[in-house]
Motif scaffolding. Structure first.
Motif, PDB file in Angstrom:
ATOM      1  N   GLY A  50       0.818  -1.214   0.000  1.00 56.78           N
ATOM      2  CA  GLY A  50       0.000   0.000   0.000  1.00 56.78           C
ATOM      3  C   GLY A  50       0.844   1.253   0.000  1.00 56.78           C
ATOM      4  O   GLY A  50       1.977   1.252  -0.498  1.00 56.78           O
ATOM      5  N   GLY A  51       0.294   2.302   0.594  1.00 53.64           N
ATOM      6  CA  GLY A  51       0.915   3.627   0.554  1.00 53.64           C
ATOM      7  C   GLY A  51       2.320   3.693   1.137  1.00 53.64           C
ATOM      8  O   GLY A  51       3.160   4.456   0.660  1.00 53.64           O
ATOM      9  N   VAL A  52       2.590   2.931   2.190  1.00 47.62           N
ATOM     10  CA  VAL A  52       3.958   2.880   2.728  1.00 47.62           C
ATOM     11  C   VAL A  52       4.645   1.695   2.037  1.00 47.62           C
ATOM     12  O   VAL A  52       4.232   0.548   2.195  1.00 47.62           O
ATOM     13  N   THR A  53       5.695   1.991   1.265  1.00 44.88           N
ATOM     14  CA  THR A  53       6.274   0.940   0.419  1.00 44.88           C
ATOM     15  C   THR A  53       7.258   0.064   1.194  1.00 44.88           C
ATOM     16  O   THR A  53       7.740   0.429   2.275  1.00 44.88           O
ATOM     17  N   LYS A  54       7.547  -1.098   0.602  1.00 45.35           N
ATOM     18  CA  LYS A  54       8.525  -2.017   1.180  1.00 45.35           C
ATOM     19  C   LYS A  54       9.863  -1.307   1.393  1.00 45.35           C
ATOM     20  O   LYS A  54      10.501  -1.435   2.439  1.00 45.35           O
ATOM     21  N   GLU A  55      10.256  -0.516   0.383  1.00 43.45           N
ATOM     22  CA  GLU A  55      11.526   0.211   0.464  1.00 43.45           C
ATOM     23  C   GLU A  55      11.519   1.163   1.661  1.00 43.45           C
ATOM     24  O   GLU A  55      12.519   1.280   2.378  1.00 43.45           O
ATOM     25  N   MET A  56      10.409   1.852   1.880  1.00 43.79           N
ATOM     26  CA  MET A  56      10.315   2.795   3.003  1.00 43.79           C
ATOM     27  C   MET A  56      10.409   2.052   4.336  1.00 43.79           C
ATOM     28  O   MET A  56      11.066   2.514   5.277  1.00 43.79           O
ATOM     29  N   LEU A  57       9.767   0.893   4.428  1.00 39.54           N
ATOM     30  CA  LEU A  57       9.808   0.106   5.665  1.00 39.54           C
ATOM     31  C   LEU A  57      11.220  -0.386   5.939  1.00 39.54           C
ATOM     32  O   LEU A  57      11.740  -0.292   7.059  1.00 39.54           O
ATOM     33  N   GLU A  58      11.861  -0.921   4.872  1.00 33.40           N
ATOM     34  CA  GLU A  58      13.185  -1.523   5.058  1.00 33.40           C
ATOM     35  C   GLU A  58      14.242  -0.498   5.421  1.00 33.40           C
ATOM     36  O   GLU A  58      15.205  -0.809   6.118  1.00 33.40           O
ATOM     37  N   GLU A  59      14.031   0.728   4.970  1.00 36.46           N
ATOM     38  CA  GLU A  59      14.972   1.784   5.316  1.00 36.46           C
ATOM     39  C   GLU A  59      14.972   2.025   6.827  1.00 36.46           C
ATOM     40  O   GLU A  59      15.981   2.393   7.408  1.00 36.46           O
ATOM     41  N   ILE A  60      13.841   1.770   7.456  1.00 39.51           N
ATOM     42  CA  ILE A  60      13.713   2.047   8.892  1.00 39.51           C
ATOM     43  C   ILE A  60      14.047   0.828   9.756  1.00 39.51           C
ATOM     44  O   ILE A  60      14.731   0.937  10.774  1.00 39.51           O
ATOM     45  N   ILE A  61      13.539  -0.366   9.362  1.00 37.67           N
ATOM     46  CA  ILE A  61      13.709  -1.521  10.252  1.00 37.67           C
ATOM     47  C   ILE A  61      14.466  -2.693   9.628  1.00 37.67           C
ATOM     48  O   ILE A  61      14.527  -3.774  10.220  1.00 37.67           O
ATOM     49  N   GLY A  62      15.018  -2.515   8.437  1.00 32.47           N
ATOM     50  CA  GLY A  62      15.711  -3.641   7.801  1.00 32.47           C
ATOM     51  C   GLY A  62      14.722  -4.539   7.086  1.00 32.47           C
ATOM     52  O   GLY A  62      13.584  -4.142   6.846  1.00 32.47           O
ATOM     53  N   PRO A  63      15.162  -5.804   6.754  1.00 38.92           N
ATOM     54  CA  PRO A  63      14.380  -6.656   5.868  1.00 38.92           C
ATOM     55  C   PRO A  63      12.945  -6.911   6.318  1.00 38.92           C
ATOM     56  O   PRO A  63      12.693  -7.159   7.498  1.00 38.92           O
ATOM     57  N   VAL A  64      12.023  -6.816   5.384  1.00 35.55           N
ATOM     58  CA  VAL A  64      10.649  -7.280   5.587  1.00 35.55           C
ATOM     59  C   VAL A  64      10.324  -8.237   4.442  1.00 35.55           C
ATOM     60  O   VAL A  64      10.929  -8.160   3.373  1.00 35.55           O
ATOM     61  N   GLU A  65       9.393  -9.145   4.694  1.00 42.57           N
ATOM     62  CA  GLU A  65       9.046 -10.142   3.670  1.00 42.57           C
ATOM     63  C   GLU A  65       7.749  -9.768   2.964  1.00 42.57           C
ATOM     64  O   GLU A  65       6.906  -9.089   3.528  1.00 42.57           O
ATOM     65  N   ASP A  66       7.606 -10.304   1.735  1.00 45.31           N
ATOM     66  CA  ASP A  66       6.327 -10.210   1.037  1.00 45.31           C
ATOM     67  C   ASP A  66       5.581 -11.512   1.268  1.00 45.31           C
ATOM     68  O   ASP A  66       6.185 -12.578   1.246  1.00 45.31           O
ATOM     69  N   SER A  67       4.266 -11.451   1.459  1.00 45.82           N
ATOM     70  CA  SER A  67       3.510 -12.703   1.478  1.00 45.82           C
ATOM     71  C   SER A  67       3.105 -13.000   0.041  1.00 45.82           C
ATOM     72  O   SER A  67       3.354 -12.214  -0.857  1.00 45.82           O
ATOM     73  N   LYS A 117      -6.344 -24.979   0.367  1.00 48.17           N
ATOM     74  CA  LYS A 117      -6.089 -25.525   1.704  1.00 48.17           C
ATOM     75  C   LYS A 117      -5.273 -24.569   2.559  1.00 48.17           C
ATOM     76  O   LYS A 117      -5.297 -24.625   3.770  1.00 48.17           O
ATOM     77  N   GLU A 118      -4.561 -23.689   1.886  1.00 51.90           N
ATOM     78  CA  GLU A 118      -3.667 -22.799   2.602  1.00 51.90           C
ATOM     79  C   GLU A 118      -4.442 -21.538   3.019  1.00 51.90           C
ATOM     80  O   GLU A 118      -4.946 -20.807   2.184  1.00 51.90           O
ATOM     81  N   ALA A 119      -4.570 -21.314   4.319  1.00 55.44           N
ATOM     82  CA  ALA A 119      -5.307 -20.135   4.765  1.00 55.44           C
ATOM     83  C   ALA A 119      -4.475 -18.888   4.498  1.00 55.44           C
ATOM     84  O   ALA A 119      -3.332 -18.811   4.913  1.00 55.44           O
ATOM     85  N   PRO A 120      -5.027 -17.902   3.798  1.00 57.97           N
ATOM     86  CA  PRO A 120      -4.263 -16.689   3.561  1.00 57.97           C
ATOM     87  C   PRO A 120      -4.064 -15.923   4.857  1.00 57.97           C
ATOM     88  O   PRO A 120      -4.952 -15.935   5.711  1.00 57.97           O
ATOM     89  N   ARG A 121      -2.926 -15.263   4.985  1.00 57.83           N
ATOM     90  CA  ARG A 121      -2.655 -14.585   6.257  1.00 57.83           C
ATOM     91  C   ARG A 121      -3.478 -13.319   6.401  1.00 57.83           C
ATOM     92  O   ARG A 121      -3.821 -12.927   7.498  1.00 57.83           O
ATOM     93  N   ALA A 122      -3.788 -12.632   5.309  1.00 57.91           N
ATOM     94  CA  ALA A 122      -4.766 -11.546   5.366  1.00 57.91           C
ATOM     95  C   ALA A 122      -6.016 -12.090   4.702  1.00 57.91           C
ATOM     96  O   ALA A 122      -6.052 -12.250   3.496  1.00 57.91           O
ATOM     97  N   PRO A 123      -7.029 -12.418   5.497  1.00 57.90           N
ATOM     98  CA  PRO A 123      -8.194 -13.102   4.924  1.00 57.90           C
ATOM     99  C   PRO A 123      -8.765 -12.399   3.696  1.00 57.90           C
ATOM    100  O   PRO A 123      -9.247 -13.049   2.774  1.00 57.90           O
ATOM    101  N   GLY A 124      -8.692 -11.071   3.684  1.00 55.18           N
ATOM    102  CA  GLY A 124      -9.260 -10.322   2.559  1.00 55.18           C
ATOM    103  C   GLY A 124      -8.611 -10.660   1.234  1.00 55.18           C
ATOM    104  O   GLY A 124      -9.192 -10.460   0.176  1.00 55.18           O
ATOM    105  N   MET A 125      -7.382 -11.173   1.266  1.00 51.54           N
ATOM    106  CA  MET A 125      -6.629 -11.431   0.043  1.00 51.54           C
ATOM    107  C   MET A 125      -7.224 -12.556  -0.796  1.00 51.54           C
ATOM    108  O   MET A 125      -6.913 -12.688  -1.957  1.00 51.54           O
ATOM    109  N   LYS A 126      -8.071 -13.404  -0.175  1.00 53.65           N
ATOM    110  CA  LYS A 126      -8.560 -14.527  -0.967  1.00 53.65           C
ATOM    111  C   LYS A 126      -9.758 -14.141  -1.833  1.00 53.65           C
ATOM    112  O   LYS A 126     -10.140 -14.868  -2.724  1.00 53.65           O
ATOM    113  N   TYR A 127     -10.340 -12.998  -1.597  1.00 53.25           N
ATOM    114  CA  TYR A 127     -11.476 -12.593  -2.406  1.00 53.25           C
ATOM    115  C   TYR A 127     -11.008 -11.790  -3.607  1.00 53.25           C
ATOM    116  O   TYR A 127     -10.066 -11.033  -3.517  1.00 53.25           O
TER     117      TYR A 127
END
Ligand code: TXA
Ligand code: MG
Length: 343
Positions: free
Chosen positions: A196-213, A221-231
């Motif tokens: 979203g509005g705060v990008t991965k690059e912006m996050l990593e600049e502050i706290i180091g590595p973050v992952e993408d789901s 069978k695999e439950a999505p970690r953000a339930p909204g993502m399955k719709y």
């Protein structure tokens, strides 16, 4: 039910809206990302009205909006160290943090039975003033009918929810235009559940590595970690196809579709204005992706007011806010790309 649209040019508007919320009603209001449909997050009955008005599946949890950073302690069991740093940098702003929820405080349907809660402090004067007047946490998903693009203007909310909600606070067009970044901070390495509005690059600049789901096409069978993502989200009525930002290819695609008797709506930068589409919805200049995010949802909605048989939308790079744009476009297009007849 009659739906009132209220301008927010006076103090009184906030008191009226706060009264609705404190009386267990839902109210739509602008944030810096998209319009939200709010209810007091401790009131189960009020929160139920959100799900009903939107036609939202009840297993999809809501984001809790707060008017000050300190409040986060009331709803999260623990605020991890990197979350505190992120709050300092990005709140108020388009970043939702997923943390372990404190049991028994929020209505259960806010979290849809999960043991976590998404919290954010929005960066919009109307949203902040409303939250500070209500003095309660406000659960708010985007104020669209489920499956439609998120609303970036009060008129979009009215179009989708007229007759289903009592009040819309009209604060004009929203600034960013795509929803907040949803970041799970319950793990040692935080995970982006929704770009979203705060990008991965912006996050990593502050706290180091973050992952993408892996947000799209999650296996059954695999439950999505953000339930909204399955719709499937953000889908206009006619099929959307992605296409590279290549002038000749776009021109050829449109002419092929025309030869097939199909009318074409096009979503993309001004540079492609003359490629021959029947309807052209501009996403601004080629270089400025913030213009793309701002105009994307209104463009997708506008396509529904055309007689287009097919919608072509140009892909962007995936860096920066391009990750959020491509995430939304891939959903709108169901990941379909236009294939030229002869290449
Ligand atoms: O910008 C935004 O975030 C807007 C404005 C109104 O704040 N809100 C918004 O809410 O987009 P909504 O409900 O349309 O999207 C929230 C997303 C959904 O994909 C939901 O599944 C996910 O966040 N989410 C919410 N709580 C969660 C939780 N506890 N764990 C995992 N995902 C969660
Ligand atoms: Mg939404």
């Amino acid at each position: 039910m009659q739906t009132k649209m209220m301008e927010v040019n006076e103090e009184r508007s906030y008191e009226i809206a706060a009264d609705y919320l404190n009386n267990g009603e839902v109210v739509a209001f602008p944030t810096e990302t998209v319009y939200g449909l709010g209810a007091v997050a401790t009131n189960q009955g009020a929160v139920t009205k959100i799900f009903e008005a939107k036609g939202r599946p009840s297993d999809n949890p809501l984001i809790v909006h707060i008017g000050s950073k300190e409040e986060v302690e009331k709803y999260a069991v623990e605020v991890p160290a990197h979350a505190k740093v992120l709050m300092e940098h990005f709140w108020p702003g388009p970043l939702t943090l997923i943390m372990k929820v404190k049991p028994g405080v929020l209505a259960e349907n806010v979290t849809a039975g999960l043991d976590t809660v998404g919290i954010r402090m929005p960066d919009h004067p109307v949203a902040l003033k409303l939250l500070q007047t209500v003095k309660q946490p406000v659960a708010a998903p985007s104020a669209n009918r489920s499956g439609k693009p998120s609303p970036t203007e009060a008129e979009h909310v009215y179009h989708d929810l007229e007759g289903k909600i009592p009040l819309i606070l009209n604060g004009g067009a929203t600034g960013i235009g795509v929803e907040s970044t949803v970041l799970d901070v319950t793990t040692a390495t935080p995970v982006i559940l929704r770009p979203g509005g705060v990008t991965k690059e912006m996050l990593e600049e502050i706290i180091g590595p973050v992952e993408d789901s892996i947000p799209f096409g999650v296996g059954e069978k695999e439950a999505p970690r953000a339930p909204g993502m399955k719709y499937q989200h953000y889908a206009p009525d006619s099929p959307v196809y992605l296409i590279e930002q290549n002038y000749e290819n776009i021109e050829q695609a449109i002419s092929e579709l025309h030869n097939d008797g199909k009318k074409v709506a096009f979503i993309g930068p001004d540079a492609f204005l003359d490629t021959g589409a029947d309807w052209f919805f501009s996403t601004g200049s080629l270089e400025d992706l913030s213009e793309f995010t701002k105009s994307l949802y209104a463009a997708l909605r506008a396509c529904d007011d055309t007689e287009a048989d097919v919608i072509l939308a140009t892909a962007t790079k995936r860096e920066g806010v391009g990750a959020a744009i491509m995430n939304r476009l891939e959903k709108a297009a169901d990941r379909k790309w236009y294939k030229l007849a002869e290449e």
